[in-house]
Design a protein around this motif. Structure first.
Motif, PDB file in Angstrom:
ATOM      1  N   ALA A  45      45.777  49.726  43.844  1.00 38.11           N
ATOM      2  CA  ALA A  45      44.653  50.471  44.396  1.00 38.11           C
ATOM      3  C   ALA A  45      45.192  51.678  45.150  1.00 38.11           C
ATOM      4  O   ALA A  45      46.281  51.618  45.723  1.00 38.11           O
ATOM      5  CB  ALA A  45      43.837  49.585  45.330  1.00 38.11           C
ATOM      6  N   ARG A  59      49.234  53.737  48.286  1.00 38.76           N
ATOM      7  CA  ARG A  59      49.096  52.842  47.128  1.00 38.76           C
ATOM      8  C   ARG A  59      49.504  51.432  47.527  1.00 38.76           C
ATOM      9  O   ARG A  59      50.555  51.233  48.129  1.00 38.76           O
ATOM     10  CB  ARG A  59      49.959  53.337  45.977  1.00 38.76           C
ATOM     11  N   ASP A  87      46.290  44.865  45.516  1.00 34.55           N
ATOM     12  CA  ASP A  87      45.285  44.008  46.135  1.00 34.55           C
ATOM     13  C   ASP A  87      45.607  42.545  45.843  1.00 34.55           C
ATOM     14  O   ASP A  87      46.599  42.230  45.170  1.00 34.55           O
ATOM     15  CB  ASP A  87      43.874  44.403  45.700  1.00 34.55           C
TER      16      ASP A  87
END
Length: 85
Positions: free
Chosen positions: A21, A12, A15
């Protein structure tokens, strides 16, 4: 010149815009090929990017780790091999 590296990335991440993400594959292979070009209007030439590629690491990338690890501890938490469909 050719460079290749295999890496395990976090599952994990955030971004650039700050959204979380989740990686579908955490074992990656990065490769880069550079060449020397003499026809670029410079007296000494220059480097040229011939190939750049980021793919999933095929096989068992964790077998190349240079520290002790077992499937039940660190390895299962860090290396994800399944592709999302």
């Amino acid at each position: 010149m050719t460079f290749e590296t295999e890496m395990i990335v976090p599952l994990r991440v955030l971004d650039d815009p700050g959204q979380e993400a989740t990686a579908s594959i955490t074992s990656l292979r990065y490769s880069l090929a550079l060449g020397y070009r003499t026809d670029n209007n410079h007296k000494t030439g220059g480097l040229e990017l011939l190939r750049e590629e980021l793919t999933h690491a095929k096989g068992e990338p964790v077998k190349h780790l240079l520290f002790p690890h077992t499937a039940l501890t660190w390895r299962n938490s860090a290396a994800r091999k399944k592709k999302r469909r």
